[in-house]
Design an enzyme around this catalytic site. Structure first.
Site, PDB file in Angstrom:
ATOM      1  N   ALA A  66       5.785  -2.167   6.724  1.00 21.64           N
ATOM      2  CA  ALA A  66       7.045  -3.773   6.718  1.00 21.64           C
ATOM      3  C   ALA A  66       6.975  -3.465   5.194  1.00 21.64           C
ATOM      4  O   ALA A  66       6.623  -3.206   4.273  1.00 21.64           O
ATOM      5  CB  ALA A  66       6.470  -4.567   7.033  1.00 21.64           C
ATOM      6  N   GLY A 111       3.672  -0.111   9.561  1.00 23.89           N
ATOM      7  CA  GLY A 111       4.949   0.036  10.239  1.00 23.89           C
ATOM      8  C   GLY A 111       5.471   1.601  10.261  1.00 23.89           C
ATOM      9  O   GLY A 111       6.032   2.275  10.841  1.00 23.89           O
ATOM     10  N   GLU A 114       3.117   3.271  12.230  1.00 30.42           N
ATOM     11  CA  GLU A 114       4.249   2.821  14.036  1.00 30.42           C
ATOM     12  C   GLU A 114       5.051   3.767  14.105  1.00 30.42           C
ATOM     13  O   GLU A 114       5.226   4.200  15.200  1.00 30.42           O
ATOM     14  CB  GLU A 114       4.253   1.126  14.414  1.00 30.42           C
ATOM     15  CG  GLU A 114       2.589   0.066  13.935  1.00 30.42           C
ATOM     16  CD  GLU A 114       3.135  -0.995  13.821  1.00 30.42           C
ATOM     17  OE1 GLU A 114       4.107  -1.444  12.539  1.00 30.42           O
ATOM     18  OE2 GLU A 114       2.694  -1.799  14.352  1.00 30.42           O
ATOM     19  N   GLU A 134      -2.379  -4.230   8.412  1.00 31.21           N
ATOM     20  CA  GLU A 134      -1.727  -5.369   8.115  1.00 31.21           C
ATOM     21  C   GLU A 134      -3.314  -6.424   8.026  1.00 31.21           C
ATOM     22  O   GLU A 134      -2.865  -7.861   7.380  1.00 31.21           O
ATOM     23  CB  GLU A 134      -1.007  -6.135   9.755  1.00 31.21           C
ATOM     24  CG  GLU A 134      -0.549  -5.227  10.206  1.00 31.21           C
ATOM     25  CD  GLU A 134      -0.064  -3.457  10.806  1.00 31.21           C
ATOM     26  OE1 GLU A 134      -1.477  -3.240  10.239  1.00 31.21           O
ATOM     27  OE2 GLU A 134       0.948  -3.205  10.649  1.00 31.21           O
TER      28      GLU A 134
HETATM   29  N1  COA Z   1       5.681  -2.848   0.657  1.00 35.23           N
HETATM   30  C1  COA Z   1       6.193  -3.452  -0.485  1.00 35.23           C
HETATM   31  N2  COA Z   1       5.905  -2.972  -1.240  1.00 35.23           N
HETATM   32  C2  COA Z   1       4.867  -2.169  -1.465  1.00 35.23           C
HETATM   33  C3  COA Z   1       4.397  -2.205  -0.172  1.00 35.23           C
HETATM   34  C4  COA Z   1       4.990  -2.662   1.102  1.00 35.23           C
HETATM   35  N3  COA Z   1       4.157  -1.800   2.173  1.00 35.23           N
HETATM   36  N4  COA Z   1       3.975  -0.760  -0.540  1.00 35.23           N
HETATM   37  C5  COA Z   1       3.370  -0.168  -1.259  1.00 35.23           C
HETATM   38  N5  COA Z   1       4.607  -1.018  -2.785  1.00 35.23           N
HETATM   39  C6  COA Z   1       5.267  -1.271  -3.342  1.00 35.23           C
HETATM   40  C7  COA Z   1       4.150  -1.630  -4.547  1.00 35.23           C
HETATM   41  O1  COA Z   1       4.020  -3.296  -4.698  1.00 35.23           O
HETATM   42  C8  COA Z   1       4.382  -0.288  -5.693  1.00 35.23           C
HETATM   43  O2  COA Z   1       4.950  -1.669  -6.670  1.00 35.23           O
HETATM   44  P1  COA Z   1       4.912  -2.153  -7.525  1.00 35.23           P
HETATM   45  O3  COA Z   1       5.704  -0.253  -8.722  1.00 35.23           O
HETATM   46  O4  COA Z   1       6.490  -2.576  -8.432  1.00 35.23           O
HETATM   47  O5  COA Z   1       4.193  -2.627  -8.310  1.00 35.23           O
HETATM   48  C9  COA Z   1       4.953   0.728  -5.722  1.00 35.23           C
HETATM   49  O6  COA Z   1       5.195   0.486  -4.414  1.00 35.23           O
HETATM   50  C10 COA Z   1       3.956   1.541  -5.371  1.00 35.23           C
HETATM   51  O7  COA Z   1       2.666   1.465  -4.542  1.00 35.23           O
HETATM   52  P2  COA Z   1       1.378   0.572  -5.192  1.00 35.23           P
HETATM   53  O8  COA Z   1       0.325  -0.227  -4.720  1.00 35.23           O
HETATM   54  O9  COA Z   1       1.063   0.595  -6.856  1.00 35.23           O
HETATM   55  O10 COA Z   1       0.427   2.133  -5.689  1.00 35.23           O
HETATM   56  P3  COA Z   1      -1.100   2.169  -5.285  1.00 35.23           P
HETATM   57  O11 COA Z   1      -1.209   4.056  -5.389  1.00 35.23           O
HETATM   58  O12 COA Z   1      -1.880   1.411  -6.457  1.00 35.23           O
HETATM   59  O13 COA Z   1      -1.247   2.400  -3.371  1.00 35.23           O
HETATM   60  C11 COA Z   1      -1.137   1.791  -1.481  1.00 35.23           C
HETATM   61  C12 COA Z   1      -0.716   2.686  -2.248  1.00 35.23           C
HETATM   62  C13 COA Z   1      -0.561   2.067   0.108  1.00 35.23           C
HETATM   63  C14 COA Z   1      -2.517   2.038  -0.724  1.00 35.23           C
HETATM   64  C15 COA Z   1      -0.809   0.436  -1.308  1.00 35.23           C
HETATM   65  O14 COA Z   1       0.827  -0.025  -1.935  1.00 35.23           O
HETATM   66  C16 COA Z   1      -0.527  -0.557  -0.431  1.00 35.23           C
HETATM   67  O15 COA Z   1      -2.210  -0.636   0.153  1.00 35.23           O
HETATM   68  N6  COA Z   1       1.025  -0.878  -0.055  1.00 35.23           N
HETATM   69  C17 COA Z   1       0.613  -1.630   1.526  1.00 35.23           C
HETATM   70  C18 COA Z   1      -0.032  -0.898   2.589  1.00 35.23           C
HETATM   71  C19 COA Z   1      -0.156  -1.656   3.514  1.00 35.23           C
HETATM   72  O16 COA Z   1      -0.662  -3.127   3.692  1.00 35.23           O
HETATM   73  N7  COA Z   1       1.358  -1.937   4.121  1.00 35.23           N
HETATM   74  C20 COA Z   1       1.759  -2.833   5.595  1.00 35.23           C
HETATM   75  C21 COA Z   1       2.859  -3.592   4.862  1.00 35.23           C
HETATM   76  S1  COA Z   1       2.366  -4.208   7.378  1.00 35.23           S
END
Ligand code: COA
Length: 260
Positions: A66, A111, A114, A134
């Protein structure tokens, strides 16, 4: 119908939905979730479409969860509504009556995992990663993760994945039954479309009955579920496709199913 965050393609009987927000790793904000609902309904109603592939744009992420940007403003009541809205979309996908294949091309987190679990089958690139992170945000999965994950992989593994929040590799996901098949990343879409094409050639009414029998039957007491199965078995005899399939077998030819 036009979409800001999805790409929709029709390739013969296969519809392909690509979630297209690569700057945020295809995170699902409210409007994307609503577009997903509208796209699913559109493809459900389109009689020419018999199977669907869902994937994410780019080669890094299927759906990274999400959209976390929308979380800080949530209240308990709006958070609950948010979860219910997401659950509604994923229930729709799960019970669309047409096979939906998740082609998991990278991160399937929160999500995203999911969404993949709500699909009928999951094909993963060897570079994909799955998880329910989460807990790392002080949250609980809200789009059915606490329920679909144990049903797919068992309670113990689901507890481990959801409580640690740690992602697992595609190979591990296949080993525990979270994905059906892992393929080299370069072959993912071809393979997902190939499987969708195979399922699209099957009898559509029997396909819908099977999806319903499995989805609803696993939630019923066994005897009641078997009675439901028997009813659907009987109903299938009302279809032209049953006659076509049976005749084609006896005449040693390939059946042509018309969904009638
Ligand atoms: N919601 C909003 N933005 C998100 C996102 C999410 N779930 N997942 C990634 N992004 C955004 C990041 O904020 C980043 O934005 P920016 O370029 O403006 O800084 C961009 O996507 C790239 O992500 P980044 O974190 O820089 O890539 P990474 O390769 O270092 O890491 C992940 C990848 C997937 C491990 C990491 O983005 C992450 O942990 N995301 C969240 C996952 C999560 O918790 N999902 C469950 C939500 S309930």
């Amino acid at each position: 119908m036009s979409f800001d965050n999805l790409l929709i393609e029709r390739d013969a009987a296969v519809g392909v939905i690509t979630i297209n927000r690569p700057k945020v790793l295809n995170a699902l904000n409210n409007s994307t979730l609503d577009e997903l609902r509208r796209a699913a309904l559109e493809l459900k109603r389109d009689e020419a479409i018999r199977a669907i592939v869902i994937t994410g744009s780019g080669d890094k992420s299927f759906v990274a969860g999400a959209d976390i940007n929308e979380f800080l403003e949530q209240s308990p009541a709006s958070g609950r509504d948010h979860a219910l809205a997401g659950q509604h979309v994923f229930d729709l996908i799960e019970n669309l009556g047409k096979p939906v294949i998740a082609a998991v091309n990278g991160y399937a987190l929160g999500g995203g995992c999911e969404l993949a679990m709500a699909c009928t089958l999951r094909i993963a690139a060897n570079t994909a990663r799955f998880g329910q992170p989460e807990i790392n945000l002080g949250l609980v999965p809200g789009y059915g993760g606490t329920q679909r994950l144990p049903r797919l992989v068992g309670k113990g593994k689901a507890m481990e994945l959801i409580l640690t929040g740690s992602p697992i590799s595609a190979e591990e996901a296949e080993r525990i039954g979270l994905v059906n098949r892992v393929v080299p990343a370069a072959e993912l879409l071809t393979e997902a479309r190939r499987i969708a094409g195979l399922l699209a050639a099957q009898a559509p009414i029997a396909t819908a009955y099977i999806i319903h029998a499995i989805n609803h039957g696993v939630e019923m007491p066994f005897a009641q579920a078997c009675a439901y199965e028997a009813t659907l078995f009987g109903l299938a005899f009302a279809t032209d496709d049953m006659r076509e399939g049976t005749r084609a077998f006896l005449e040693k030819r390939k059946p042509v199913f018309r969904g009638k």
